[in-house]
Design a protein around this motif. Structure first.
Motif, mmCIF file in Angstrom:
data_model
loop_
_atom_site.group_PDB
_atom_site.id
_atom_site.type_symbol
_atom_site.label_atom_id
_atom_site.label_comp_id
_atom_site.label_asym_id
_atom_site.label_seq_id
_atom_site.Cartn_x
_atom_site.Cartn_y
_atom_site.Cartn_z
ATOM 1 N N ARG A 35 3.533 46.090 -44.604
ATOM 2 C CA ARG A 35 2.259 46.454 -45.253
ATOM 3 C C ARG A 35 2.225 46.083 -46.732
ATOM 4 O O ARG A 35 1.173 46.018 -47.327
ATOM 5 N N ARG A 91 18.417 45.344 -32.937
ATOM 6 C CA ARG A 91 17.736 44.924 -34.172
ATOM 7 C C ARG A 91 17.491 43.412 -34.207
ATOM 8 O O ARG A 91 16.495 42.937 -34.751
ATOM 9 N N LYS A 104 1.817 37.414 -38.301
ATOM 10 C CA LYS A 104 2.265 38.013 -39.565
ATOM 11 C C LYS A 104 3.392 37.181 -40.176
ATOM 12 O O LYS A 104 4.224 36.638 -39.461
ATOM 13 N N ASN A 158 15.554 56.774 -34.788
ATOM 14 C CA ASN A 158 15.126 55.453 -35.237
ATOM 15 C C ASN A 158 14.374 54.709 -34.139
ATOM 16 O O ASN A 158 13.280 54.168 -34.344
ATOM 17 N N ASP A 162 10.420 53.777 -34.159
ATOM 18 C CA ASP A 162 9.993 52.373 -34.103
ATOM 19 C C ASP A 162 9.057 52.157 -32.917
ATOM 20 O O ASP A 162 8.057 51.440 -33.014
ATOM 21 N N ARG A 169 -0.149 49.788 -32.017
ATOM 22 C CA ARG A 169 -0.968 48.567 -32.049
ATOM 23 C C ARG A 169 -1.356 48.071 -30.659
ATOM 24 O O ARG A 169 -1.842 46.960 -30.523
ATOM 25 N N TYR A 175 -3.675 49.359 -39.151
ATOM 26 C CA TYR A 175 -2.781 50.480 -39.479
ATOM 27 C C TYR A 175 -3.472 51.797 -39.141
ATOM 28 O O TYR A 175 -4.663 51.962 -39.365
ATOM 29 N N GLN A 176 -2.685 52.723 -38.597
ATOM 30 C CA GLN A 176 -3.202 54.044 -38.257
ATOM 31 C C GLN A 176 -2.225 55.115 -38.715
ATOM 32 O O GLN A 176 -1.096 54.796 -39.085
ATOM 33 N N ASN A 190 11.606 56.399 -38.817
ATOM 34 C CA ASN A 190 12.461 55.254 -38.440
ATOM 35 C C ASN A 190 13.509 55.004 -39.527
ATOM 36 O O ASN A 190 14.686 54.795 -39.247
ATOM 37 N N HIS A 191 13.094 55.112 -40.797
ATOM 38 C CA HIS A 191 14.039 54.931 -41.895
ATOM 39 C C HIS A 191 15.030 56.096 -41.940
ATOM 40 O O HIS A 191 16.225 55.888 -42.143
ATOM 41 N N GLU A 194 17.580 55.577 -39.329
ATOM 42 C CA GLU A 194 18.526 54.507 -39.707
ATOM 43 C C GLU A 194 19.578 55.039 -40.691
ATOM 44 O O GLU A 194 20.771 54.746 -40.569
ATOM 45 N N ARG A 224 11.772 52.313 -50.139
ATOM 46 C CA ARG A 224 10.748 51.760 -49.233
ATOM 47 C C ARG A 224 9.955 52.906 -48.580
ATOM 48 O O ARG A 224 8.746 52.830 -48.440
ATOM 49 N N HIS A 228 6.003 53.622 -48.690
ATOM 50 C CA HIS A 228 5.178 53.783 -47.480
ATOM 51 C C HIS A 228 4.376 55.085 -47.574
ATOM 52 O O HIS A 228 3.187 55.128 -47.274
ATOM 53 N N TYR A 232 0.370 55.472 -47.490
ATOM 54 C CA TYR A 232 -0.393 56.249 -46.495
ATOM 55 C C TYR A 232 -1.390 57.173 -47.191
ATOM 56 O O TYR A 232 -2.542 57.290 -46.787
HETATM 57 P P1 NDP Z 1 7.889 49.756 -40.915
HETATM 58 O O1 NDP Z 1 7.718 51.186 -40.539
HETATM 59 O O2 NDP Z 1 7.321 49.280 -42.202
HETATM 60 O O3 NDP Z 1 7.251 48.814 -39.764
HETATM 61 C C1 NDP Z 1 7.752 48.784 -38.449
HETATM 62 C C2 NDP Z 1 6.705 48.115 -37.538
HETATM 63 O O4 NDP Z 1 5.646 49.030 -37.246
HETATM 64 C C3 NDP Z 1 6.012 46.903 -38.151
HETATM 65 O O5 NDP Z 1 5.677 46.019 -37.122
HETATM 66 C C4 NDP Z 1 4.757 47.474 -38.777
HETATM 67 O O6 NDP Z 1 3.729 46.542 -38.907
HETATM 68 C C5 NDP Z 1 4.397 48.546 -37.765
HETATM 69 N N1 NDP Z 1 3.756 49.714 -38.398
HETATM 70 C C6 NDP Z 1 4.338 50.521 -39.326
HETATM 71 N N2 NDP Z 1 3.499 51.511 -39.675
HETATM 72 C C7 NDP Z 1 2.366 51.327 -38.949
HETATM 73 C C8 NDP Z 1 1.123 52.029 -38.888
HETATM 74 N N3 NDP Z 1 0.917 53.106 -39.615
HETATM 75 N N4 NDP Z 1 0.165 51.573 -38.056
HETATM 76 C C9 NDP Z 1 0.396 50.455 -37.311
HETATM 77 N N5 NDP Z 1 1.545 49.728 -37.324
HETATM 78 C C10 NDP Z 1 2.522 50.171 -38.148
HETATM 79 O O7 NDP Z 1 9.444 49.470 -40.816
HETATM 80 P P2 NDP Z 1 10.362 48.453 -41.665
HETATM 81 O O8 NDP Z 1 9.795 47.096 -41.554
HETATM 82 O O9 NDP Z 1 10.646 49.016 -42.998
HETATM 83 O O10 NDP Z 1 11.724 48.570 -40.822
HETATM 84 C C11 NDP Z 1 11.764 48.215 -39.445
HETATM 85 C C12 NDP Z 1 13.103 48.702 -38.885
HETATM 86 O O11 NDP Z 1 14.198 48.065 -39.554
HETATM 87 C C13 NDP Z 1 13.312 50.204 -39.045
HETATM 88 O O12 NDP Z 1 13.941 50.712 -37.896
HETATM 89 C C14 NDP Z 1 14.222 50.308 -40.262
HETATM 90 O O13 NDP Z 1 14.998 51.466 -40.201
HETATM 91 C C15 NDP Z 1 15.058 49.029 -40.125
HETATM 92 N N6 NDP Z 1 15.500 48.563 -41.453
HETATM 93 C C16 NDP Z 1 16.803 48.800 -41.834
HETATM 94 C C17 NDP Z 1 17.238 48.457 -43.099
HETATM 95 C C18 NDP Z 1 18.649 48.789 -43.548
HETATM 96 O O14 NDP Z 1 18.937 48.696 -44.734
HETATM 97 N N7 NDP Z 1 19.567 49.169 -42.652
HETATM 98 C C19 NDP Z 1 16.347 47.775 -44.057
HETATM 99 C C20 NDP Z 1 15.009 47.598 -43.558
HETATM 100 C C21 NDP Z 1 14.623 47.985 -42.312
HETATM 101 P P3 NDP Z 1 3.563 45.642 -40.254
HETATM 102 O O15 NDP Z 1 4.782 44.752 -40.294
HETATM 103 O O16 NDP Z 1 2.289 44.924 -40.050
HETATM 104 O O17 NDP Z 1 3.527 46.599 -41.430
#
Ligand code: NDP
Length: 251
Positions: A35, A91, A104, A158, A162, A169, A175-176, A190-191, A194, A224, A228, A232
């Motif tokens: 986002r 992953r 994207k 996690n 996810d 979607r 986004y919702q 999810n974070h 992790e 991050r 987020h 929101y």
């Molecule tokens: P996000 O929560 O930003 O996004 C995950 C997916 O869900 C994306 O496809 C995103 O779409 C979609 N999404 C998120 N929120 C919404 C919403 N409100 N409505 C609709 N779609 C949504 O996760 P991250 O990209 O930050 O991370 C993905 C995974 O990778 C996680 O499990 C995270 O823990 C892991 N990760 C681990 C790291 C580490 O250091 N170990 C570092 C980064 C990530 P869109 O892309 O369009 O936003």
């Protein structure tokens, strides 16, 4: 390499993670993917393949180095490899291709940064186990049982979170406000999952490189998550007020 040299380097790596955290928080940097992506970070590539390439070194390097080092891996090392591979199999080979983000893009800069991170992280964790691990698998060791349970809990949180996000979607492509599971408590479970996962791994592994990964995960993901959460609140007027960013009831 001498073990002491290796350890100094890992301490320096941990320090870098903490400095990165401070920088991201103080400068309010929004890592430009998902986002927060924008055009200012140079060339971009397909999002799914970006995820694949940036996480691939972790999947390959740690198991390779841990199993081919001068020390033959014992059962304990195989358990650590198994936990690692379970996570990274998802992953690298499953998660990117479940994402409903057709068209994207992700900045190549982010992919290269994460690729470099995963090379270092996979290297330090695998190299240590292949050279100096002295632990034996014993279920009398409390840290092993506790760490496994923490790792498992983190992985479930996690994965469930996810999946909720990906399913959002199915109908509406935008986004919702996510609902259900740990989303009732925090914006980014999810974070949170992790972070819990790699804390659990560090408790099982009980070594410096695994600790460095837990610290880095925290330092990388908490900023991050805060971004987020702020996003929101800016975007949705009816965003649940009680929902915190990452730690239920606290942060
Ligand atoms: P996000 O929560 O930003 O996004 C995950 C997916 O869900 C994306 O496809 C995103 O779409 C979609 N999404 C998120 N929120 C919404 C919403 N409100 N409505 C609709 N779609 C949504 O996760 P991250 O990209 O930050 O991370 C993905 C995974 O990778 C996680 O499990 C995270 O823990 C892991 N990760 C681990 C790291 C580490 O250091 N170990 C570092 C980064 C990530 P869109 O892309 O369009 O936003």
């Amino acid at each position: 390499m001498q073990k002491s040299t290796f350890e100094y380097l890992v301490y320096a790596w941990i320090l870098l993670g903490i400095l990165t955290f401070i920088f991201l928080i103080l400068k309010k940097v929004r890592a430009p993917y998902g986002r927060h992506s924008n055009e200012r970070w140079g060339p971009t590539m397909d999002n799914k393949w970006g995820w694949f390439w940036m996480e691939l070194p972790a999947l390959v390097l740690m198991p390779f180095l841990a199993s081919t080092g001068p020390q033959a891996p014992n059962t304990y090392v195989w358990v650590l490899i198994a936990l690692w591979v379970i996570h990274y199999f998802n992953r690298v080979l499953v998660f990117p291709f479940r994402l409903r983000t057709e068209g994207k893009r992700i900045p190549v800069f982010i992919v290269l940064s994460a690729f470099a991170f995963n090379v270092i992280n996979g290297f330090v964790n695998g190299y240590y186990l292949g050279h100096w691990s002295t632990m034996e698998l014993s279920f009398n060791e409390a840290h092993l049982i506790i760490g496994m349970l923490v790792f498992l809990a983190g992985m479930i949180i996690n994965h469930q979170s996810d999946t909720i996000l990906i399913n959002l979607r199915k109908v509406n492509k935008g986004y919702q406000i996510p609902k259900g599971g740990m989303f009732e408590w925090v914006s980014c479970p999810n974070h949170l999952g992790e972070i819990i996962e790699w804390v659990g791994f560090a408790i099982v592994a009980w070594n410096l490189p695994a600790l460095s990964f837990a610290v880095w995960t925290f330092c990388n993901l908490v900023p991050r998550t805060l971004n987020h959460h702020a996003w929101y609140k800016e975007r949705f007027e009816n965003y649940p007020e009680k929902r915190k960013a990452v730690i239920p009831g606290i942060l």
